[in-house]
Scaffold this active site. Structure first.
Site, PDB file in Angstrom:
ATOM      1  N   CYS A 201     -16.631  -0.548  -8.033  1.00 23.56           N
ATOM      2  CA  CYS A 201     -15.777  -1.045  -9.112  1.00 23.56           C
ATOM      3  C   CYS A 201     -15.196  -2.407  -8.728  1.00 23.56           C
ATOM      4  CB  CYS A 201     -14.648  -0.048  -9.393  1.00 23.56           C
ATOM      5  SG  CYS A 201     -13.477   0.088  -8.012  1.00 23.56           S
TER       6      CYS A 201
ATOM      7  N   ASP B  84       0.848  -1.192   0.000  1.00 19.85           N
ATOM      8  CA  ASP B  84       0.000   0.000   0.000  1.00 19.85           C
ATOM      9  C   ASP B  84       0.887   1.247   0.000  1.00 19.85           C
ATOM     10  OD1 ASP B  84      -2.385   1.569   0.327  1.00 19.85           O
ATOM     11  OD2 ASP B  84      -1.875   1.725   2.458  1.00 19.85           O
TER      12      ASP B  84
ATOM     13  N   ASP C 233      -0.319   5.183   0.812  1.00 17.33           N
ATOM     14  CA  ASP C 233      -0.604   6.153   1.873  1.00 17.33           C
ATOM     15  C   ASP C 233      -0.804   5.445   3.208  1.00 17.33           C
ATOM     16  OD1 ASP C 233      -0.621   7.658  -0.388  1.00 17.33           O
ATOM     17  OD2 ASP C 233      -2.696   8.338  -0.240  1.00 17.33           O
TER      18      ASP C 233
ATOM     19  N   HIS D 197     -11.288   4.983  -8.110  1.00 13.52           N
ATOM     20  CA  HIS D 197     -12.729   5.095  -7.900  1.00 13.52           C
ATOM     21  C   HIS D 197     -13.087   5.367  -6.444  1.00 13.52           C
ATOM     22  CE1 HIS D 197     -12.196   2.286 -11.428  1.00 13.52           C
ATOM     23  NE2 HIS D 197     -12.920   3.261 -11.955  1.00 13.52           N
TER      24      HIS D 197
ATOM     25  N   ASP E 165      -1.652  -0.545   5.810  1.00 14.32           N
ATOM     26  CA  ASP E 165      -2.028  -0.077   7.149  1.00 14.32           C
ATOM     27  C   ASP E 165      -3.497  -0.293   7.474  1.00 14.32           C
ATOM     28  OD1 ASP E 165      -2.577   1.971   5.155  1.00 14.32           O
ATOM     29  OD2 ASP E 165      -3.075   3.295   6.821  1.00 14.32           O
TER      30      ASP E 165
END
Length: 363
Positions: A109, A17, A19, A103, A138
């Site tokens: 989606c 991941d 952020d 999205h 996270d």
């Protein structure tokens, strides 16, 4: 199809991941939309370098709500993202792919984590080594993604499960494996632990064969558990052959991608009987066996099964194996062969660094 990865070549891949994992996620608006907001998580770059050095390949997988819409213009995303990628690259961190879902959650989606749309090619093209790959993120959705993909996950938390701890967990997994082989003739379970020298339990139903397998583990300096239920009321053929295949397969799995190992082994002890073994963990099965026996059996084990054991072992481990024995006593010659195999294995599986010992880049 992803051009960076080769179909049907399973590799150690970390799906990471962005952020909140690689870089800080702003508390206020959850968007890294300008350079002032770009802050790396502690120890992330050293940890990624360690993981890369150990053979892991890196793929970024990120949900970016509304990317490309007025609420999150593409140019606002690009500036800090490109700077992040430049910094990572300048320090030697290479992401093979960056996968982004733009999205909102309510758009339903197929690519928003934890759905599998972003990683579909990895799952369908045979890119992933499911035993060693992982998802790192996270949020609980990252854990759910790992579960959906069938690989382990680490929920990053700066205080309790930071980058050093995650790297340690991934890099310090023991070199062990268990193989269960069940056929109409045999039911076999083999466990090997290459980094554990304690004594294991070996029970094949053939006393002399048990003793020989113990020689491999003892002189190889690794733990091996073997349990065999075979059709010994007929003969020892299937039990010996299938056990050899299972042991070779278990050793191959325990070695993983073989990064850092010595690869080659050689042993030539001289007693009343001389045994010689040359071993290359090449990934290509080949056997050259040179020994003659006068007796039909040694203990309860047929001597004709000795060369068969080594051939099946080489097939299971996918190694190049040259073994030979000379002497006057068949018992001593057979024992010398199993001892030198263990000694050669001890040398070949020893970890000497972190480089793959092959000019081809794969073993």
């Amino acid at each position: 199809m992803n051009p960076v990865f080769t179909p049907n070549v399973a590799q150690k891949i970390l799906f990471i991941d962005r952020d909140g994992t690689l870089i800080e996620e702003p508390v206020t608006d959850k968007q890294v939309d300008n350079l002032a907001k770009l802050v790396f998580e502690p120890q992330v770059i050293p940890a990624l370098l360690r993981l890369q050095k150990a053979g892991f390949r890196l793929v970024m997988v990120s949900n970016q709500d509304g990317l490309g819409t007025p609420s999150f213009p593409q140019e606002d995303f690009d500036a800090p993202h490109n700077m992040m990628m430049q910094i990572l690259s300048s320090q030697g961190v290479k992401f093979e792919d960056v996968l982004i879902c733009p999205h909102f959650n309510d758009e339903n989606c197929s690519c928003r984590k934890p759905k599998l749309g972003l990683v579909k090619d990895f799952l369908t093209q045979g890119f992933i080594d499911f035993t060693q790959s992982a998802v790192i993120g996270d949020r609980h959705t990252d854990v759910e993604l790992g579960n959906a993909m069938g690989i382990i996950s680490f929920q990053y938390q700066r205080g309790s499960l930071g980058w050093n701890a995650i790297a340690d967990a991934l890099l310090n997994k023991g070199r062990s494996a268990t193989v269960v082989r069940t056929t109409k003739e045999t039911d076999i379970r083999v466990t090997v632990d290459l980094d554990n020298a304690s004594k294991g339990t070996i029970n094949t139903g053939i006393g002399f064969f048990d003793h020989m397998l113990d020689q491999i583990a003892t002189h190889g300096n690794f733990k091996m558990e073997v349990n065999v239920d075979g059709d010994l009321e007929i003969d020892d053929h299937h039990s010996v052959e299938d056990t050899a295949l299972a042991i070779g397969d278990a050793l191959r799995q325990a070695l993983g991608d073989k990064r850092g190992i010595a690869r080659f082994g050689f042993s030539l002890p001289m007693d009343e009987a001389k045994g010689e073994c040359l071993l290359d963990l090449s990934g290509r099965p080949f056997i050259k066996f040179a020994a003659q026996f006068e007796r039909e059996k040694v203990g309860e084990m047929a001597t004709e099964m000795v060369p068969h054991f080594f051939r099946s072992f080489a097939d299971g481990l996918r190694c190049t194996l040259h073994v030979a024995a000379e002497g006057d006593n068949d018992h001593h010659k057979v024992e010398a062969l199993f001892k030198v195999l263990g000694r050669a294995l001890r040398q070949a599986v020893k970890v000497e660094g972190d480089v793959l010992p092959s000019s081809k880049g794969v073993l």
